[in-house]
Design a protein around this motif. Structure first.
Motif, PDB file in Angstrom:
ATOM      1  N   THR A  12       0.831  -1.203   0.000  1.00 19.27           N
ATOM      2  CA  THR A  12       0.000   0.000   0.000  1.00 19.27           C
ATOM      3  C   THR A  12       0.865   1.252   0.000  1.00 19.27           C
ATOM      4  O   THR A  12       0.588   2.213  -0.723  1.00 19.27           O
ATOM      5  N   ALA A  13       1.929   1.249   0.788  1.00 20.84           N
ATOM      6  CA  ALA A  13       2.841   2.394   0.835  1.00 20.84           C
ATOM      7  C   ALA A  13       3.522   2.607  -0.521  1.00 20.84           C
ATOM      8  O   ALA A  13       3.680   3.748  -0.972  1.00 20.84           O
ATOM      9  N   ILE A  14       3.901   1.524  -1.183  1.00 23.67           N
ATOM     10  CA  ILE A  14       4.530   1.617  -2.500  1.00 23.67           C
ATOM     11  C   ILE A  14       3.546   2.199  -3.514  1.00 23.67           C
ATOM     12  O   ILE A  14       3.895   3.100  -4.284  1.00 23.67           O
ATOM     13  N   MET A  15       2.329   1.713  -3.504  1.00 23.85           N
ATOM     14  CA  MET A  15       1.316   2.218  -4.436  1.00 23.85           C
ATOM     15  C   MET A  15       1.027   3.697  -4.180  1.00 23.85           C
ATOM     16  O   MET A  15       0.878   4.481  -5.119  1.00 23.85           O
ATOM     17  N   THR A  16       0.984   4.087  -2.914  1.00 28.04           N
ATOM     18  CA  THR A  16       0.758   5.489  -2.566  1.00 28.04           C
ATOM     19  C   THR A  16       1.912   6.351  -3.057  1.00 28.04           C
ATOM     20  O   THR A  16       1.691   7.452  -3.594  1.00 28.04           O
ATOM     21  N   ALA A  17       3.136   5.879  -2.908  1.00 24.02           N
ATOM     22  CA  ALA A  17       4.305   6.630  -3.367  1.00 24.02           C
ATOM     23  C   ALA A  17       4.272   6.808  -4.890  1.00 24.02           C
ATOM     24  O   ALA A  17       4.552   7.897  -5.404  1.00 24.02           O
TER      25      ALA A  17
END
Length: 84
Positions: A12-17
């Motif tokens: 999720t953090a990667i997709m948000t970035a």
């Protein structure tokens, strides 16, 4: 049963970035084109383009490093040996 919450959090953090970078890049390009159409002298257009490209490159490199580290942390979490 294996807990996939940490893996999901990292994804999720990667997709948000990725999403944040895409939005910021779009906005920067939009600003660039808005400024470009108002210029009257070719030398101003060249300078604006040079500045924009330099900024875009630096931002890309910084974001690529950040997201690369996020993928590294994700893979370490996803493939960490688990106790049975």
């Amino acid at each position: 049963m294996t807990d996939f919450a940490p893996v999901q959090e990292k994804l999720t953090a990667i997709m948000t970035a990725h999403t944040d970078y895409a939005k910021a890049s779009f906005e920067a390009n939009k600003e660039y084109f808005e400024k470009l159409v108002t210029l009257k002298a070719p030398d101003q257009a060249v300078q604006l383009t040079t500045d924009h490209m330099k900024s875009a490159y630096e931002t890309f490199v910084a974001e690529a490093k950040k997201i690369g580290e996020m993928y590294k942390a994700f893979l370490a979490t996803a493939f960490k040996p688990t106790a049975l």
